[in-house]
Design an enzyme around this catalytic site. Structure first.
Site, mmCIF file in Angstrom:
data_model
loop_
_atom_site.group_PDB
_atom_site.id
_atom_site.type_symbol
_atom_site.label_atom_id
_atom_site.label_comp_id
_atom_site.label_asym_id
_atom_site.label_seq_id
_atom_site.Cartn_x
_atom_site.Cartn_y
_atom_site.Cartn_z
ATOM 1 C CB SER A 55 -55.662 -15.030 19.676
ATOM 2 O OG SER A 55 -54.335 -15.364 19.167
ATOM 3 C CG HIS A 95 -52.957 -20.123 20.247
ATOM 4 N ND1 HIS A 95 -54.150 -20.477 19.089
ATOM 5 C CD2 HIS A 95 -53.312 -18.892 19.829
ATOM 6 C CE1 HIS A 95 -55.042 -19.095 18.860
ATOM 7 N NE2 HIS A 95 -54.370 -18.549 19.303
ATOM 8 C CG ASP A 121 -56.230 -22.652 18.927
ATOM 9 O OD1 ASP A 121 -56.600 -22.002 18.907
ATOM 10 O OD2 ASP A 121 -55.260 -23.023 18.296
#
Lengths: 178, 184
Positions: A55, A95, A121
């Site tokens: 990701s 992230h 998210d």
């Protein structure tokens, strides 16, 4: 063959056997204490993590090893890559910070998104959670080693293989003198 | 020869195993055949240090489990520094105090106490067994003897320790160190 493997152990006297067990214990505790020492130095509860998903491509790939720090005096900023925990998930997520609100008293709330994901998210957070706060943060990425973490990923995907490798090492250490 | 000694068979090409087996045989000669009493202070010192280190690591693990990380920081700092210090002490202890000594034995002759210390080392990929025996008595005399012999002098072709040969060798050293009049 197996018999002769344990011959040396059988011949040991009490003190030699205790030392054998202790030296195995010292190998384990040395690894443990290095890890705990890193925790203290970096301020992060998990100073080294492995990237498990794609990701964050192209910044990080699956299997990259990340080195984290979590110093309370360093503020979180937009654009930084943070590792955070979400309630109800065992595995932390790596992230990038997308939006951040900071109050005068120093409290922050922020939103994250994976570089390679099309949405932010919020869908990954706990039910009803819209923002992350400082207490969710495990650390911020400070350095990385590409692909080294693949070993741990394979180990976790094939637990039998992991236990076989660890078991063999343990037996070797316990059975061999010096 | 000690009756209880069983036949010890080892892989004679494994230097560490051969060394350990000969060490054990020499210990047996000193304590059984020559009727010295083994003392364990040196080994116990090392075991104590190891136990301490492992115990401290265990404490750190438990404490961190019950009081997760940011809370446990101070305790972790103490445990980690103590652990590495004790590892350092252990290294110093094995290199300067223990120095490869594998048996310390005491005996009383008349009203003199004698302490025998045997240490050995084998270089990597070498067949030479180096033995150093030090005798100290309560009069303050210190005598030392060493031999360097191939494993082949103690182990037969099958990898069996020949207790007889070990006994002869040790007995010779024992007698020469015991009877030597002049201090060297």
């Amino acid at each position: 063959m197996l018999d002769s493997l344990f011959d040396e152990v059988k011949r040991m006297n009490k003190r030699q056997f205790i030392y054998q067990v202790l030296s195995f214990g010292m190998i384990v505790s040395s690894a443990l204490m290095i890890w705990k020492g890193l925790m203290v130095v970096t301020g992060s509860e998990s100073p080294i993590v492995v990237v498990l998903s794609g990701s964050m491509e192209p910044a990080f790939h699956r299997g990259d090893l990340l080195f984290l720090t979590n110093y309370p005096e360093e503020p979180v900023r937009v654009g930084e890559i943070v590792v955070f925990k979400v309630e109800g998930r065992d595995i932390p997520i790596v992230h990038r910070v997308l939006k951040l609100h900071e109050k005068n008293n120093g409290t922050v709330k922020f939103l994250t998104k994976g570089d390679n994901n099309s949405v932010d998210d919020r869908g990954l957070y706990a039910q009803g959670q819209l923002w992350l706060t400082k207490k969710d943060v495990v650390g911020r990425a400070r350095g990385f080693l590409p692909y080294v973490g693949m070993v741990t990923i394979y180990m976790n995907e094939y637990p039998k293989f992991k236990f076989a490798v660890l078991g063999c090492l343990a037996i070797y250490v316990l059975v061999h003198r010096e | 020869m000690g009756e209880k000694s069983e036949v010890v068979k080892i892989n004679k090409w494994d230097g560490a195993a051969a060394k350990n087996a000969i060490d054990d045989a020499i210990r047996e000669v000193l304590t059984d055949d020559l009727k010295c009493k083994e003392t364990y202070a040196v080994i116990d010192g090392r075991l104590f240090l190891c136990t301490l280190a492992v115990g401290v690591a265990g404490c750190a693990l438990l404490w961190d489990y019950f009081y997760p990380f940011p809370q446990s920081r101070e305790v972790l700092i103490i445990c980690v520094s103590f652990y590495f210090i004790s590892m350092g002490v252990l290294t110093l202890y094995t290199t300067f105090k223990e120095r490869g000594i594998f048996v310390v034995a005491k005996e009383k002759v008349g009203n003199i106490y004698r302490t025998w210390e045997a240490s050995s080392y084998v270089k990597k990929h070498d067949d030479k067994y180096n033995l150093v025996i030090v005798m100290r008595d309560s009069n303050g005399k210190v005598r030392e003897a060493n031999i360097t012999k191939s494993f082949a002098n103690f182990i037969d072709t099958n990898g069996t320790i020949v207790q007889n040969l070990v006994f002869n060798e040790i007995n010779k050293l024992y007698n020469s160190l015991s009877s030597e009049k002049k201090e060297k």
